[in-house]
Scaffold this motif. Sequence first.
Motif, PDB file in Angstrom:
ATOM      1  N   LYS A  17       0.827  -1.209   0.000  1.00  0.00           N
ATOM      2  CA  LYS A  17       0.000   0.000   0.000  1.00  0.00           C
ATOM      3  C   LYS A  17       0.859   1.256   0.000  1.00  0.00           C
ATOM      4  O   LYS A  17       0.568   2.224  -0.700  1.00  0.00           O
ATOM      5  CB  LYS A  17      -0.944  -0.002   1.202  1.00  0.00           C
ATOM      6  CG  LYS A  17      -2.047  -1.019   1.094  1.00  0.00           C
ATOM      7  CD  LYS A  17      -2.950  -0.975   2.318  1.00  0.00           C
ATOM      8  CE  LYS A  17      -3.994  -2.079   2.224  1.00  0.00           C
ATOM      9  NZ  LYS A  17      -4.853  -2.110   3.405  1.00  0.00           N
ATOM     10  N   VAL A  18       1.920   1.231   0.793  1.00  0.00           N
ATOM     11  CA  VAL A  18       2.834   2.377   0.837  1.00  0.00           C
ATOM     12  C   VAL A  18       3.517   2.552  -0.514  1.00  0.00           C
ATOM     13  O   VAL A  18       3.593   3.667  -1.039  1.00  0.00           O
ATOM     14  CB  VAL A  18       3.869   2.216   1.973  1.00  0.00           C
ATOM     15  CG1 VAL A  18       4.957   3.288   1.881  1.00  0.00           C
ATOM     16  CG2 VAL A  18       3.184   2.259   3.332  1.00  0.00           C
ATOM     17  N   ALA A  19       3.986   1.476  -1.100  1.00  0.00           N
ATOM     18  CA  ALA A  19       4.645   1.553  -2.415  1.00  0.00           C
ATOM     19  C   ALA A  19       3.684   2.096  -3.467  1.00  0.00           C
ATOM     20  O   ALA A  19       4.073   2.931  -4.299  1.00  0.00           O
ATOM     21  CB  ALA A  19       5.171   0.183  -2.825  1.00  0.00           C
ATOM     22  N   ASP A  20       2.435   1.655  -3.448  1.00  0.00           N
ATOM     23  CA  ASP A  20       1.439   2.169  -4.395  1.00  0.00           C
ATOM     24  C   ASP A  20       1.213   3.670  -4.201  1.00  0.00           C
ATOM     25  O   ASP A  20       1.131   4.427  -5.168  1.00  0.00           O
ATOM     26  CB  ASP A  20       0.112   1.428  -4.243  1.00  0.00           C
ATOM     27  CG  ASP A  20       0.155   0.009  -4.781  1.00  0.00           C
ATOM     28  OD1 ASP A  20       1.075  -0.321  -5.561  1.00  0.00           O
ATOM     29  OD2 ASP A  20      -0.740  -0.780  -4.409  1.00  0.00           O
ATOM     30  N   ALA A  21       1.128   4.110  -2.942  1.00  0.00           N
ATOM     31  CA  ALA A  21       0.920   5.527  -2.651  1.00  0.00           C
ATOM     32  C   ALA A  21       2.103   6.371  -3.117  1.00  0.00           C
ATOM     33  O   ALA A  21       1.930   7.465  -3.653  1.00  0.00           O
ATOM     34  CB  ALA A  21       0.666   5.726  -1.159  1.00  0.00           C
ATOM     35  N   ILE A  22       3.314   5.858  -2.917  1.00  0.00           N
ATOM     36  CA  ILE A  22       4.511   6.564  -3.381  1.00  0.00           C
ATOM     37  C   ILE A  22       4.500   6.655  -4.900  1.00  0.00           C
ATOM     38  O   ILE A  22       4.752   7.719  -5.473  1.00  0.00           O
ATOM     39  CB  ILE A  22       5.792   5.865  -2.889  1.00  0.00           C
ATOM     40  CG1 ILE A  22       5.937   6.022  -1.368  1.00  0.00           C
ATOM     41  CG2 ILE A  22       7.027   6.415  -3.604  1.00  0.00           C
ATOM     42  CD1 ILE A  22       7.020   5.167  -0.752  1.00  0.00           C
ATOM     43  N   ALA A  23       4.181   5.548  -5.561  1.00  0.00           N
ATOM     44  CA  ALA A  23       4.171   5.523  -7.029  1.00  0.00           C
ATOM     45  C   ALA A  23       3.168   6.528  -7.585  1.00  0.00           C
ATOM     46  O   ALA A  23       3.444   7.189  -8.598  1.00  0.00           O
ATOM     47  CB  ALA A  23       3.860   4.114  -7.524  1.00  0.00           C
ATOM     48  N   LEU A  24       2.019   6.671  -6.947  1.00  0.00           N
ATOM     49  CA  LEU A  24       1.001   7.609  -7.421  1.00  0.00           C
ATOM     50  C   LEU A  24       1.459   9.060  -7.333  1.00  0.00           C
ATOM     51  O   LEU A  24       1.022   9.895  -8.115  1.00  0.00           O
ATOM     52  CB  LEU A  24      -0.292   7.428  -6.628  1.00  0.00           C
ATOM     53  CG  LEU A  24      -1.091   6.172  -6.931  1.00  0.00           C
ATOM     54  CD1 LEU A  24      -2.269   6.036  -5.979  1.00  0.00           C
ATOM     55  CD2 LEU A  24      -1.572   6.175  -8.383  1.00  0.00           C
ATOM     56  N   LYS A  25       2.342   9.366  -6.399  1.00  0.00           N
ATOM     57  CA  LYS A  25       2.848  10.736  -6.257  1.00  0.00           C
ATOM     58  C   LYS A  25       3.863  11.104  -7.340  1.00  0.00           C
ATOM     59  O   LYS A  25       4.127  12.280  -7.571  1.00  0.00           O
ATOM     60  CB  LYS A  25       3.448  10.948  -4.874  1.00  0.00           C
ATOM     61  CG  LYS A  25       2.383  10.959  -3.779  1.00  0.00           C
ATOM     62  CD  LYS A  25       2.999  11.292  -2.443  1.00  0.00           C
ATOM     63  CE  LYS A  25       1.934  11.433  -1.398  1.00  0.00           C
ATOM     64  NZ  LYS A  25       1.377  12.768  -1.344  1.00  0.00           N
ATOM     65  N   GLU A  26       4.460  10.098  -7.973  1.00  0.00           N
ATOM     66  CA  GLU A  26       5.409  10.307  -9.072  1.00  0.00           C
ATOM     67  C   GLU A  26       6.542  11.276  -8.722  1.00  0.00           C
ATOM     68  O   GLU A  26       6.919  12.130  -9.502  1.00  0.00           O
ATOM     69  CB  GLU A  26       4.683  10.779 -10.328  1.00  0.00           C
ATOM     70  CG  GLU A  26       3.674   9.774 -10.854  1.00  0.00           C
ATOM     71  CD  GLU A  26       2.986  10.208 -12.127  1.00  0.00           C
ATOM     72  OE1 GLU A  26       3.203  11.352 -12.585  1.00  0.00           O
ATOM     73  OE2 GLU A  26       2.230   9.398 -12.669  1.00  0.00           O
ATOM     74  N   VAL A  27       7.092  11.133  -7.522  1.00  0.00           N
ATOM     75  CA  VAL A  27       8.205  11.991  -7.112  1.00  0.00           C
ATOM     76  C   VAL A  27       9.541  11.263  -7.124  1.00  0.00           C
ATOM     77  O   VAL A  27      10.581  11.887  -7.000  1.00  0.00           O
ATOM     78  CB  VAL A  27       7.980  12.599  -5.701  1.00  0.00           C
ATOM     79  CG1 VAL A  27       6.793  13.524  -5.684  1.00  0.00           C
ATOM     80  CG2 VAL A  27       7.853  11.513  -4.658  1.00  0.00           C
ATOM     81  N   HIS A  28       9.502   9.954  -7.277  1.00  0.00           N
ATOM     82  CA  HIS A  28      10.727   9.157  -7.210  1.00  0.00           C
ATOM     83  C   HIS A  28      11.272   8.857  -8.605  1.00  0.00           C
ATOM     84  O   HIS A  28      10.542   8.871  -9.583  1.00  0.00           O
ATOM     85  CB  HIS A  28      10.463   7.849  -6.470  1.00  0.00           C
ATOM     86  CG  HIS A  28       9.495   6.962  -7.187  1.00  0.00           C
ATOM     87  ND1 HIS A  28       8.154   7.228  -7.228  1.00  0.00           N
ATOM     88  CD2 HIS A  28       9.678   5.845  -7.920  1.00  0.00           C
ATOM     89  CE1 HIS A  28       7.549   6.293  -7.944  1.00  0.00           C
ATOM     90  NE2 HIS A  28       8.458   5.445  -8.375  1.00  0.00           N
ATOM     91  N   SER A  29      12.550   8.593  -8.642  1.00  0.00           N
ATOM     92  CA  SER A  29      13.197   8.157  -9.873  1.00  0.00           C
ATOM     93  C   SER A  29      13.204   6.635  -9.940  1.00  0.00           C
ATOM     94  O   SER A  29      13.001   6.041 -10.987  1.00  0.00           O
ATOM     95  CB  SER A  29      14.613   8.733  -9.893  1.00  0.00           C
ATOM     96  OG  SER A  29      15.516   7.912 -10.531  1.00  0.00           O
TER      97      SER A  29
END
Length: 78
Positions: A17-29
């Motif tokens: 769930k955390v990984a999905d939330a991070i991916a949705l923010k599109e802030v990571h490389s």
Amino acid sequence: MQCVFVQVQCKPGQAYKVADAIALKEVHSELYSTSGQYDLLMKIYIPKDKDIGHYLSDMIFGIEGIERTLTTMTFAAF
């Protein structure tokens, strides 16, 4: 851009769930699942005009299910 690595320790059963939330923010490389004390590892490029602490706090640290983080800053050495 300032490159930082953030390791994320999630509450039990919350890593996906955390990984999905991070991916949705599109802030990571890059975002990886890892073994050991931390569940996720992400590489983030932060704009030079942004305060690193505020940027990470606003974009990542408030995500539900995150228990602890470890941020490693990088420096040009060579």
